[in-house]
Design a protein around this motif. Structure first.
Motif, PDB file in Angstrom:
ATOM      1  N   LYS A  12       0.812  -1.215   0.000  1.00  0.00           N
ATOM      2  CA  LYS A  12       0.000   0.000   0.000  1.00  0.00           C
ATOM      3  C   LYS A  12       0.849   1.270   0.000  1.00  0.00           C
ATOM      4  N   TRP A  13       2.156   1.134   0.119  1.00  0.00           N
ATOM      5  CA  TRP A  13       3.015   2.314   0.174  1.00  0.00           C
ATOM      6  C   TRP A  13       2.955   3.086  -1.135  1.00  0.00           C
ATOM      7  N   GLN A  14       3.097   4.387  -1.042  1.00  0.00           N
ATOM      8  CA  GLN A  14       3.144   5.209  -2.249  1.00  0.00           C
ATOM      9  C   GLN A  14       4.443   4.993  -3.021  1.00  0.00           C
ATOM     10  N   PHE A  15       5.548   4.792  -2.305  1.00  0.00           N
ATOM     11  CA  PHE A  15       6.850   4.577  -2.946  1.00  0.00           C
ATOM     12  C   PHE A  15       7.580   3.451  -2.213  1.00  0.00           C
ATOM     13  N   ASP A  16       7.693   2.314  -2.868  1.00  0.00           N
ATOM     14  CA  ASP A  16       8.407   1.182  -2.276  1.00  0.00           C
ATOM     15  C   ASP A  16       9.842   1.227  -2.795  1.00  0.00           C
ATOM     16  N   GLU A  17      10.689   1.906  -2.043  1.00  0.00           N
ATOM     17  CA  GLU A  17      12.076   2.128  -2.441  1.00  0.00           C
ATOM     18  C   GLU A  17      13.007   1.620  -1.346  1.00  0.00           C
ATOM     19  N   ARG A  18      14.107   1.084  -1.746  1.00  0.00           N
ATOM     20  CA  ARG A  18      15.052   0.522  -0.787  1.00  0.00           C
ATOM     21  C   ARG A  18      15.699   1.631   0.047  1.00  0.00           C
ATOM     22  N   ALA A  19      15.624   1.498   1.359  1.00  0.00           N
ATOM     23  CA  ALA A  19      16.256   2.469   2.251  1.00  0.00           C
ATOM     24  C   ALA A  19      17.766   2.260   2.250  1.00  0.00           C
ATOM     25  N   PRO A  20      18.538   3.325   2.505  1.00  0.00           N
ATOM     26  CA  PRO A  20      19.997   3.194   2.514  1.00  0.00           C
ATOM     27  C   PRO A  20      20.528   2.518   3.769  1.00  0.00           C
ATOM     28  N   THR A  61       6.348   7.298   3.114  1.00  0.00           N
ATOM     29  CA  THR A  61       7.363   7.194   2.055  1.00  0.00           C
ATOM     30  C   THR A  61       7.467   8.454   1.192  1.00  0.00           C
ATOM     31  N   ARG A  62       6.517   9.391   1.323  1.00  0.00           N
ATOM     32  CA  ARG A  62       6.472  10.543   0.411  1.00  0.00           C
ATOM     33  C   ARG A  62       7.765  11.363   0.478  1.00  0.00           C
ATOM     34  N   LEU A  63       8.336  11.496   1.664  1.00  0.00           N
ATOM     35  CA  LEU A  63       9.542  12.308   1.828  1.00  0.00           C
ATOM     36  C   LEU A  63      10.827  11.492   1.765  1.00  0.00           C
ATOM     37  N   ASN A  64      10.762  10.299   1.159  1.00  0.00           N
ATOM     38  CA  ASN A  64      11.972   9.480   1.026  1.00  0.00           C
ATOM     39  C   ASN A  64      13.171  10.243   0.465  1.00  0.00           C
ATOM     40  N   PRO A  65      12.997  11.099  -0.554  1.00  0.00           N
ATOM     41  CA  PRO A  65      14.168  11.789  -1.115  1.00  0.00           C
ATOM     42  C   PRO A  65      14.936  12.614  -0.081  1.00  0.00           C
ATOM     43  N   LEU A  66      14.237  13.111   0.925  1.00  0.00           N
ATOM     44  CA  LEU A  66      14.914  13.832   2.008  1.00  0.00           C
ATOM     45  C   LEU A  66      15.336  12.889   3.124  1.00  0.00           C
ATOM     46  N   LEU A  67      14.418  12.047   3.579  1.00  0.00           N
ATOM     47  CA  LEU A  67      14.685  11.221   4.761  1.00  0.00           C
ATOM     48  C   LEU A  67      15.746  10.164   4.508  1.00  0.00           C
ATOM     49  N   TYR A  68      15.816   9.620   3.296  1.00  0.00           N
ATOM     50  CA  TYR A  68      16.852   8.641   2.991  1.00  0.00           C
ATOM     51  C   TYR A  68      18.231   9.298   2.990  1.00  0.00           C
ATOM     52  N   ARG A  69      18.309  10.523   2.501  1.00  0.00           N
ATOM     53  CA  ARG A  69      19.595  11.229   2.514  1.00  0.00           C
ATOM     54  C   ARG A  69      20.009  11.567   3.940  1.00  0.00           C
ATOM     55  N   LEU A  70      19.058  11.941   4.772  1.00  0.00           N
ATOM     56  CA  LEU A  70      19.391  12.208   6.177  1.00  0.00           C
ATOM     57  C   LEU A  70      19.863  10.929   6.864  1.00  0.00           C
ATOM     58  N   GLN A  71      19.189   9.816   6.583  1.00  0.00           N
ATOM     59  CA  GLN A  71      19.602   8.540   7.182  1.00  0.00           C
ATOM     60  C   GLN A  71      21.035   8.198   6.793  1.00  0.00           C
ATOM     61  N   ALA A  72      21.353   8.364   5.514  1.00  0.00           N
ATOM     62  CA  ALA A  72      22.711   8.067   5.053  1.00  0.00           C
ATOM     63  C   ALA A  72      23.735   8.995   5.689  1.00  0.00           C
ATOM     64  N   SER A  77      15.060   8.910  11.454  1.00  0.00           N
ATOM     65  CA  SER A  77      13.769   9.580  11.536  1.00  0.00           C
ATOM     66  C   SER A  77      12.661   8.592  11.845  1.00  0.00           C
ATOM     67  N   LEU A  78      11.645   9.084  12.527  1.00  0.00           N
ATOM     68  CA  LEU A  78      10.426   8.313  12.761  1.00  0.00           C
ATOM     69  C   LEU A  78       9.280   9.077  12.108  1.00  0.00           C
ATOM     70  N   THR A  79       8.610   8.430  11.160  1.00  0.00           N
ATOM     71  CA  THR A  79       7.514   9.060  10.428  1.00  0.00           C
ATOM     72  C   THR A  79       6.280   8.182  10.541  1.00  0.00           C
ATOM     73  N   ALA A  80       5.165   8.781  10.916  1.00  0.00           N
ATOM     74  CA  ALA A  80       3.934   8.022  11.141  1.00  0.00           C
ATOM     75  C   ALA A  80       2.946   8.200  10.001  1.00  0.00           C
ATOM     76  N   ASN A  81       2.228   7.132   9.685  1.00  0.00           N
ATOM     77  CA  ASN A  81       1.053   7.252   8.835  1.00  0.00           C
ATOM     78  C   ASN A  81      -0.107   7.745   9.695  1.00  0.00           C
ATOM     79  N   LEU A  82      -0.856   8.715   9.195  1.00  0.00           N
ATOM     80  CA  LEU A  82      -1.932   9.330   9.948  1.00  0.00           C
ATOM     81  C   LEU A  82      -3.268   9.106   9.257  1.00  0.00           C
ATOM     82  N   SER A  83      -4.310   8.952  10.023  1.00  0.00           N
ATOM     83  CA  SER A  83      -5.634   8.631   9.487  1.00  0.00           C
ATOM     84  C   SER A  83      -6.118   9.678   8.492  1.00  0.00           C
ATOM     85  N   GLY A  84      -6.702   9.189   7.406  1.00  0.00           N
ATOM     86  CA  GLY A  84      -7.343  10.064   6.443  1.00  0.00           C
ATOM     87  C   GLY A  84      -6.481  10.518   5.296  1.00  0.00           C
TER      88      GLY A  84
END
Length: 281
Positions: A12-20, A61-72, A77-84
């Motif tokens: 169900k993810w918007q972007f299924d991309e491999r994390a660094p 997953t929407r902010l992967n381009p930023l969060l993956y670079r920060l992780q590397a 980061s902890l990001t939650a899915n929110l209702s609605g």
């Protein structure tokens, strides 16, 4: 806290991309429904993990381009899915609202609250992030990405027609205590804003104190849902010595998509956010 190494919601993810690096998942029970958060763990930690709140129609997953670079770069980061807001958050709360999202965010943030010193809010998530930050005296930095602010009464309105009606009044966004919070906040604020977001509505024949919406500008269709006065009010609420602004050229409100399509810009934005966070680490 029970950490899982796999997510049953991955399809169900918007972007299924491999994390660094390593990714873990937290399921939180809210009465008769569950929501999930993703924890991107830094291999060599340079700062405490940040808490991230995504925008409308976003999953974690929407902010992967930023969060993956920060992780590397050593910032988890902890990001939650929110209702609605996404397929990954269904089924969620019945008639969810910003108040519902704030409650969900508060519960997820509690898992890292003893260490977390930075909150990142994107678009609608920035409005929630400001409300959450006002309840967290330990915070020392806030990152607002194309931030939205809504009238306080709108936080109780269920998403849909009731919410739309609650945010429709010109200048209604000024009826929000987040500006007063920012004035007394002793930490630092970084605002990341697209060149074509927060446009002046009167310049394009719209009502003052409202957004421009979608329009054709500078050779492309641009989306500017944030009223210019929101951006101005936020900037004016933070003392200049504690405010940094990063303006992205040729970018509208869709910053996440812009970062995904322009890796070089994503590198620059991630470097700026990384430096901002590490200044307080």
């Amino acid at each position: 806290m029970h950490l899982q190494t796999e997510s049953s919601q991955r399809l169900k993810w918007q972007f299924d991309e491999r994390a660094p690096g390593k990714e873990l998942f937290i399921d939180e029970v809210f009465g008769n429904y569950r929501q999930q958060a993703r924890w991107l763990v830094a291999d060599v930690e340079r700062a405490a993990p940040v808490f991230v709140l995504g925008g409308a129609r976003s999953d974690f997953t929407r902010l992967n381009p930023l969060l993956y670079r920060l992780q590397a770069a050593g910032i988890g980061s902890l990001t939650a899915n929110l209702s609605g807001h996404s397929l990954a958050s269904e089924p969620g709360a019945v008639s969810p609202s910003l108040a519902t999202n704030l409650d969900e965010a508060r519960r997820f943030h509690a898992h890292i609250s003893s260490r977390c010193r930075t909150v990142i809010g994107h678009s609608l998530g920035a409005a929630i992030a400001l409300k959450l930050a006002a309840q967290l005296p330990q915070l020392n930095s806030i990152v607002l990405i194309c931030p939205a602010v809504y009238p306080d009464p709108a936080h109780q309105a269920p998403f849909g027609p009731a919410f739309t009606a609650a945010i429709r009044n010109p200048y209604g966004f000024l009826d929000c205590d987040s500006y007063a919070f920012l004035k007394r906040f002793q930490g630092r604020v970084l605002m990341v804003i697209g060149e074509y977001d927060g446009l002046n509505s009167q310049r394009f024949g719209k009502v003052p104190g409202t957004s421009v919406g979608s329009l054709w500008l500078a050779g492309a269709e641009r989306y500017s849902p944030i009223p210019e006065e929101v951006t101005q009010a936020l900037m004016q609420s933070v003392p200049a010595a504690r405010l940094q602004c990063l303006f992205l050229t040729d970018c509208d409100h869709g910053i996440a998509a812009h970062l995904r399509s322009t890796p070089a810009i994503a590198d620059q934005v991630a470097n700026a956010v990384e430096a901002f966070i590490l200044d307080d680490a």
